[in-house]
Motif scaffolding. Sequence first.
Motif, PDB file in Angstrom:
ATOM      1  N   PHE A 120       0.844  -1.182   0.000  1.00  0.00           N
ATOM      2  CA  PHE A 120       0.000   0.000   0.000  1.00  0.00           C
ATOM      3  C   PHE A 120       0.880   1.233   0.000  1.00  0.00           C
ATOM      4  N   TYR A 121       0.299   2.289  -0.463  1.00  0.00           N
ATOM      5  CA  TYR A 121       1.033   3.541  -0.537  1.00  0.00           C
ATOM      6  C   TYR A 121       1.583   3.934   0.824  1.00  0.00           C
ATOM      7  N   VAL A 122       0.769   3.661   1.862  1.00  0.00           N
ATOM      8  CA  VAL A 122       1.162   4.072   3.200  1.00  0.00           C
ATOM      9  C   VAL A 122       2.484   3.420   3.614  1.00  0.00           C
ATOM     10  N   ASP A 169     -12.013   1.735   6.301  1.00  0.00           N
ATOM     11  CA  ASP A 169     -10.815   1.753   5.476  1.00  0.00           C
ATOM     12  C   ASP A 169     -11.040   0.784   4.313  1.00  0.00           C
ATOM     13  N   GLN A 170     -11.066   1.337   3.110  1.00  0.00           N
ATOM     14  CA  GLN A 170     -11.479   0.485   2.000  1.00  0.00           C
ATOM     15  C   GLN A 170     -10.328  -0.089   1.201  1.00  0.00           C
ATOM     16  N   ARG A 171      -9.126  -0.022   1.762  1.00  0.00           N
ATOM     17  CA  ARG A 171      -8.019  -0.412   0.900  1.00  0.00           C
ATOM     18  C   ARG A 171      -8.031  -1.911   0.564  1.00  0.00           C
ATOM     19  N   GLU A 174      -9.756  -3.479  -2.967  1.00  0.00           N
ATOM     20  CA  GLU A 174      -9.022  -3.729  -4.198  1.00  0.00           C
ATOM     21  C   GLU A 174      -8.406  -5.124  -4.171  1.00  0.00           C
ATOM     22  N   MET A 202     -18.261  -2.675  -4.314  1.00  0.00           N
ATOM     23  CA  MET A 202     -16.980  -2.046  -4.644  1.00  0.00           C
ATOM     24  C   MET A 202     -15.975  -3.075  -5.144  1.00  0.00           C
TER      25      MET A 202
ATOM     26  N   GLY B 566     -12.006   4.510  -5.955  1.00  0.00           N
ATOM     27  CA  GLY B 566     -11.970   3.351  -5.073  1.00  0.00           C
ATOM     28  C   GLY B 566     -10.563   2.834  -4.838  1.00  0.00           C
ATOM     29  N   ASP B 567      -9.590   3.546  -5.336  1.00  0.00           N
ATOM     30  CA  ASP B 567      -8.206   3.122  -5.151  1.00  0.00           C
ATOM     31  C   ASP B 567      -7.641   3.873  -3.952  1.00  0.00           C
ATOM     32  N   THR B 568      -7.464   3.156  -2.862  1.00  0.00           N
ATOM     33  CA  THR B 568      -7.084   3.837  -1.627  1.00  0.00           C
ATOM     34  C   THR B 568      -5.682   4.423  -1.708  1.00  0.00           C
ATOM     35  N   ASP B 569      -4.828   3.765  -2.465  1.00  0.00           N
ATOM     36  CA  ASP B 569      -3.470   4.294  -2.588  1.00  0.00           C
ATOM     37  C   ASP B 569      -3.491   5.672  -3.218  1.00  0.00           C
ATOM     38  N   TYR B 572      -4.535   8.154  -0.757  1.00  0.00           N
ATOM     39  CA  TYR B 572      -3.390   8.463   0.088  1.00  0.00           C
ATOM     40  C   TYR B 572      -2.451   9.461  -0.563  1.00  0.00           C
ATOM     41  N   THR B 573      -2.203   9.223  -1.835  1.00  0.00           N
ATOM     42  CA  THR B 573      -1.319  10.126  -2.567  1.00  0.00           C
ATOM     43  C   THR B 573      -1.839  11.556  -2.449  1.00  0.00           C
ATOM     44  N   LEU B 600      -8.880   6.915   6.200  1.00  0.00           N
ATOM     45  CA  LEU B 600      -7.553   6.476   5.789  1.00  0.00           C
ATOM     46  C   LEU B 600      -6.472   7.235   6.542  1.00  0.00           C
TER      47      LEU B 600
END
Lengths: 615, 835
Positions: A120-122, A169-171, A174, A202, B566-569, B572-573, B600
């Motif tokens: 994940f980006y985080v 938190d919907q991550r 995907e 989703m 719907g893309d959490t990344d 975040y960006t 998030l």
Amino acid sequence: MAQPGWRDAPSPPDFSLLKRLARDQLIYLLEQLPGKKDLFIEGDLMSPLDRIANVTTLKQHEVDKLYKVEHKPIVSTSDQLCFLIRPRVATVKWVSDVVNSDKAAGRFRRYKIIFCPQKFYVCDAVLEEEGVYGDVTTDSWHFYLLPLDEDIISMELPEFFRENFLEGDQRWVETAGNALHLLHSLYGPFSKVFGMGRCAKMAYESWRELQEESEQKSRRADIGTVFLVDRDVDYVTPLCSQVVYEGLVDDIFRIKCGSVEFGPEVTSSDKSVKVMLNSEDKVFSEIRNEHFSNVFSFLSQKARNLQTAYDKRRGMDIQQMKTFVSEELKGLKQEHRLLSLHIGASESIMKKKTKQDFQELLKTEHSLLEGFEVREAIAYIEEHISRQVSMVESLRLLCLLSLTENGLLPKDYRALKSQYLQSYGVEHLLTFANLRQLGVLVEQQPGETLTVMESKVGKLVNDKTAGKLTDAFSSLAKKSNFRALSKKLALVPKSDEEYDLRVPKDMAYIFSGAYVPLSCRLVEQVLERNGWTGLEEVTRMINRHEFAVGAGGGGPEGGEKTDAQRVILVMFLGGCTYSEIAALRFLGRERGLKFIVVTTAITNSGRLLEALLDH
Amino acid sequence: MAFVTATWNPLGEAFYRKTEVYEMGWRLSSGLRDCLVAAAPYGGPIALLKEPQRRSPSARPQLEIYSSSGCSMASFVWKSGVVKHLGWTVSDDLLCIQEDGTVLIYDLFGNFKRHFSMGNEVVQNQVLEAKVFHSPYGTGIAIITGAFRFTLATNIDDLKLRRLPEVPGLQGPPTCWAVLTQDRQSKVLLASGLDLFILDNTACSAVTPPGLSPQVCSIVQMCVSFSYKYLALFTDSGHVWMGSANLKEKLSEVETKVKTPPKQMVWCRRPKSHQPSVVMMWERHLLVAGECKETIQYHLDEESVLVPELDGVRIISSTHHELLQEVPAACEEIFKIASMAPGALLLEAHKEYEKESQKADEYLREIKEQSLLGEAVRQCVEAAGHEHDIETQKILLRAASFGKCFLSNFPAEYFVIMCRDLRVLNAVRSYTVGIPLTHTQYKQMTCQVLIDRLVYRKLYPLAIEICRYLKTPEYQGVSRVLKHWACCKVQQKEESDEAIARAVSVKLAEAAGISYSEIASKAYECGRTELAIKLLEFEPRSGEQVPLLLKMKRSQLALSKAIESGDTDLVYTVVTYLKNEMNRGDFFMTLRNQPVALSLYRQFCKHQEQDTIKDLFNQDDDHQELGSFYVKASYKEKRLEARLSLLQSAVDEYNKAKNEFAAKATDEEMRLLRFQRRLEEEKGEQLLGLSLQDTLRVLLSVGLNKPAEQLYKDFRVPDKRYWWLKITALADKEDWDELEKFAKSKKSPIGYLPFVEVCVKKHNKSEAKKYISRVTPEQKVKAHLAVGDLEGAAEAAIERRSEAEISMVLSRCLSTTDRGLVDRLNRARSTTAKK
């Protein structure tokens, strides 16, 4: 009960391919870091990893030592460290600490983080913030799906439930989409997709997007229909005490990744034994779906059969004996061992569960489900709390009460809550806040009873354009509507008839004939109707974004179905219980269908509620 | 068919042919004299830099760009510095290398794209000579400076300048040099007199070509083949040495009898060529030398330029454009005079067939007898591919098609694909397009690249036609072309935003997989933000819109789009971006309107920035969450004082949130903590952190009844609960007297069954029995059963006439020992049942 004309259920597709794919990718990733390296594995990835690749395989690809991630400073002499972890902030932070402490000590090593199932980006953000972004290389191991059995596939993501449904938190959505995509490309194309719930929708969208981007290959489908269900569509079912064997074993011994550790009280020796519980265990596969009251008679019958098989030896000549020893004896021995384990487990369960209190507990649960003698049930719960029987169990009963009664009366709510806090500590204030947010344990709105609201909303909704209004309304007051749903879908069979648990007549047998699990009933109804037509009232009560794609008009479908159409994949977002799986297996046998259950994790009441505690 | 072989010249075993490709459309007043010329391979464009007519300081040279057929594409006055060399990149961009090492890049239409420098050393010492070369890594540039040092860049799109080591003893400029690509590295091969050196990244090594004739004093010209596999050296003695580029092998050495160094020397070979050769050009003289002793000589009418290709050499003069190549095997077999090859016979057969002569059958039979018909068809198809003349192509293809009729199992694809390829090739070879590709080049280059080239030339309709004709998947074909078209369209300054947006959306509506965000980003680059936003609205994937929106500083919009995707990344960006861009207040306000982003961000803060999360709640006046935050914090705190103060804050917040219940509960917790501490200090019991109930239990179990009593009253513990606790504690201590006393102290709020149960639990049945009499009738049976008194239970059950209870007792009876009892119960049950 089996209807004439249904053929036998088709056999499930071969899911071992998923394991092979995961293993090959892991090996590839390990080889990306050539040379000897130490591997640190996140604790909850250990068991899944074990099912994919054993230590020898890892060693073959130059893994030197294996460690479990323990969030402590490390002792490793290797020049290359590889971390196989979940994309969690805490773990990434720990890796950063490891790197930084090496830097401080002037040590130079190569670090590689492999995120499972995706990055994940985080994670990057944390690495960057900790100043180690340039020091580590990262990769993703797309290990989305672990086949636990021929008809169960788990994503092994227990945190999905809390993060998605409680924390919004919907991550992971995907990830679910990716998993579906993988299944689709290997076992699809799916011709129909049904779904119930926001997250399901989703996940479907996310999958569809992937689908559009990738090339369409035409192949013969193994799986024709997919059903996506959110866990929050039905909280009642997972909160009920499980009474089918597999569920009971999970409730009591906690099945982990398809295997269970039986302690000394079961093995009747001083050692614990780990047993894989799946269809390869011939004894287990016969009793897993049985109501517990039948298990003993099954087992004793089995024991007798075994004895007869052993007894064949008598009167054999040498030649026969030779074949017997070489061919049958090993199988018998194996069966013998498993049989004694399961008998031991059953005894241990018996000891715990046939006591008076368990019967009373079940009685209370059943009266809650039926909506009779609720006051007595409340009194029982009160006693349960004040005697501190079990923190989680008490909570479970409270939640069941709230769900079935559409919230507690304010007076009861306060009284029970304050007693609970006295018994189990004030920190559970947070737990209650969580449960409230989830709509699992709530106070009734003063003034209006549910039915009044229900009819009001109902009027509004008859007009299709009022859909938005309903949305707003439902978010305002999260209601479970259990009673009305139960009536509409006949979830509670009439209690005056005798229910023979030996010959189950419907899915209610998994709860001693007291209740048909809502989630499974929905699946059944939708498949029967080939869509949501005729279920409008139900969907309105659940009010959670139902959808049907590729169903091609309403009404039941005539004619014979192909094998693929009779293999149905049911994906539970947020976890499902063994009882639900048993119910679906029953439904499959009845209808000549094969259900494949994909779940974010196997859950039960204990896991569900523990996920909602705040420490 | 004599006319086909008219242009053929034998060279050893093979034939060479020089065919005209175009009559040039340009009108060059003074020919190619005094021009810097650069022609790109694969039939690419031609650039000319003409020196001004009059030599005056104000006169500027003219830069002109033409297609291969001489159609003008751009022409402008050169206003920058002195250009030393021109070259083309693989993506049809023009490189102008200036004296000071600055490289300017222009597109096909003479629009300036960018520039870069070849480093300080080049600036100081100036460019002596430069070469542009192509390798699998892209387009490279090699420069030799006035100080006789080489600087090299392998890929100009990923510029990494390398200064090659010095050549020892090099006093003047090398007589000639070339760039080699070997072992995934670009190297320079240079000659200084007779000495040959190879310069790579680290070293300069001297090499000698094997078998160079002894009378040579100096190597004056060299060239490397298109594939970098072969090298040719021209010596002052007039010899051409040919060999492998690694200098390990000699192919041949030919004497040309010309001593002056050629103006240009290039390799002329084709894949699988019989007789590879080197083509040398002097002023008006062209010489082809192969492995054999003979050479082919041509006279040139005009000043010309040689362009090496994969399978031949193009010769461009001010009036003509010709292709010189070895005649491909298939063509040779078919057209060679008196050839008896199957292809030739098939062609003959077909000719007779057209004439309706029975000879057709004779020829066919001849081929068939040798069962070579398949081979014949294949030859004809292949030869058609190598012919430029459309009529010849047709004749060959017709013959092939004729032959095919007599074959049952000849795979059709070969023929069909060739027809398709030729159709495409003929289209791009047309004078107006001017891309004279051969079939071999086309196959090497791939259709993808050809489409790209057409797109660079803005020949969108043709590109789309070709894509459709070849049925290229839309994503790679039509859509890609349309995207380029749209990118070009948005740069048309004279049109309004609306008009362009409309035009684009209409054209692109039906194309699949169009990335509107790329087009929008192009519009933004041209400074048309409004147009970019309009275009972005067409983008179906909201995720794609985000990066550009951020770039355009439309962060709010970007955030909602990210959430939509719907893309959490992606969310975040944007969140991270916003966090750095905005001040804290605005940032929080933005988040507040976007619950997904907020949750998030909270998730992130929970681990990384505890305090931020507090600020977030504060900003929102979310007192409930703040309360919970403090409660959570209090459990992490070890010291009691700090914990209490945190809990106090929680109480305050809960009060503000009007959550009296939580406030009260927290307040009680504080009281409990204080109470526990006091007791700990006084009595030394470990109590801190226990729940109220657990505290009571501990107190009761150690006999601290007074404080227990006090807690019970202070915290208004329900009676039932207290009684439960008390009797359990007493039973655990086996303090039976105290238990009895307690039982008698008041009427029990929990009844007396629990008394029985706690006693039984401690296996003291006699004590348990004491309480049975006080148990309510409803629970009597249970009580009796608990102590194991079946008689009593039976008695009670019968008295109560309850069928359920009778059955319960029955289930506990053993038929062997309790015969009488069982009978009695059964009787009782039947009587109750009757009623």
